[in-house]
Motif scaffolding. Structure first.
Motif, PDB file in Angstrom:
ATOM      1  N   SER A 143       0.849  -1.217   0.036  1.00 13.24           N
ATOM      2  CA  SER A 143      -0.013  -0.023  -0.058  1.00 13.24           C
ATOM      3  C   SER A 143       0.832   1.166  -0.128  1.00 13.24           C
ATOM      4  O   SER A 143       2.095   1.055   0.043  1.00 13.24           O
ATOM      5  CB  SER A 143      -0.946   0.045   1.215  1.00 13.24           C
ATOM      6  OG  SER A 143      -0.187   0.182   2.463  1.00 13.24           O
ATOM      7  N   ARG A 144       0.251   2.468  -0.086  1.00 18.82           N
ATOM      8  CA  ARG A 144       1.235   3.569  -0.186  1.00 18.82           C
ATOM      9  C   ARG A 144       1.774   3.887   1.205  1.00 18.82           C
ATOM     10  O   ARG A 144       2.808   4.320   1.080  1.00 18.82           O
ATOM     11  CB  ARG A 144       0.238   4.837  -0.676  1.00 18.82           C
ATOM     12  CG  ARG A 144       0.761   6.341  -0.549  1.00 18.82           C
ATOM     13  CD  ARG A 144       1.662   6.212  -1.856  1.00 18.82           C
ATOM     14  NE  ARG A 144       2.303   7.547  -1.919  1.00 18.82           N
ATOM     15  CZ  ARG A 144       3.492   7.996  -1.376  1.00 18.82           C
ATOM     16  NH1 ARG A 144       4.162   7.014  -0.968  1.00 18.82           N
ATOM     17  NH2 ARG A 144       4.101   9.090  -1.831  1.00 18.82           N
ATOM     18  N   GLY A 171       0.563   9.487   3.017  1.00 21.59           N
ATOM     19  CA  GLY A 171       0.162   8.210   2.876  1.00 21.59           C
ATOM     20  C   GLY A 171       0.070   7.254   4.137  1.00 21.59           C
ATOM     21  O   GLY A 171      -0.042   6.094   4.239  1.00 21.59           O
TER      22      GLY A 171
END
Length: 237
Positions: A143-144, A171
């Protein structure tokens, strides 16, 4: 961290009339900046103001169109390879291929530093950023926020003299943001130097000894810690 002059005046970054142009468009011009050891120096300004361009000039990823810049006493880009071995860098784009696993990325960075980084340090950093369980996974699957944590671990791997962070809070969840703040505070307390690019003025107010304000590729002013407040700038004071 305290206001006024830093505890040491040793210069880590010295930019003199630095400029970068793309054709007729100037991304950075007549840029003067001094960053001292043992401080966190913030770079703030709107998108397109030249912040990331300056960081890429510092690391030798871009060549200047005019002026000069020295990092750790060495001229860039001529001595960029030597300088990079003493830097930790988290930029808006990853410096390692995304197809690598996290463990492979750590070995890649270790090789770039001549294989001198102990394996135990890699393991400790993965624990610190909470990613030991994803060591064998490709970074492209992250994920980011996880990719940002991985980038932080890679930036810290060489125990850098100068840590360069471009929007490191992007993020991240609150726990991840707190981790980045801890890292910045610890590096400065240990005598290291941090350059922090952020749009988050309240964090800049809290973390930075000095903040340089950019607009349209030019340095507008540099302010000392305690001489400004995020609340006033945001118009909510």
């Amino acid at each position: 961290m305290s206001g006024g002059l830093p505890a040491t005046t040793e210069t880590v970054v010295l930019a003199d009339r630095l400029g970068k142009s793309y054709g007729e468009r100037a991304a950075l011009e007549e840029f003067d900046l001094t960053v001292h050891r043992g401080t966190c120096h913030g770079l703030c300004g709107p998108n397109g103001s030249g912040k990331t361009t300056f960081l890429k000039l510092l690391t030798g990823l871009f060549r200047p169109s005019s002026g000069s810049v020295e990092v750790l006493g060495l001229p860039i880009p001529r001595r960029a390879v030597e300088v990079r071995r003493r830097l930790g860098v988290l930029l808006d784009q990853p410096l390692v291929p995304h197809h690598l696993s996290l463990g492979e990325a750590l070995r890649y960075m270790t090789d770039l530093h001549g294989g001198r980084i102990p394996r135990a340090r890699s393991a400790a950093l993965l624990d610190r950023v909470g990613l030991s369980w994803r060591r064998r996974d490709s970074i492209r699957t992250f994920s980011r926020g996880m990719a940002q944590r991985a980038s932080l671990a890679l930036a810290l791997l060489p125990d850098p003299e100068l840590l360069i962070l471009d929007e490191p809070f992007t993020g991240l969840d609150p726990q991840g943001c707190a981790l980045v703040e801890e890292v910045i505070t610890e590096r400065v307390a240990a005598g290291g130097t941090v350059i922090l690019v952020t749009h988050e003025l309240r964090r800049a107010e809290r973390l930075c000894d000095r903040v340089s304000w950019l607009e349209r590729g030019r340095l507008r002013r540099t302010t000392e810690r305690g001489s400004w407040s995020a609340a006033e700038i945001e118009g909510v004071a």
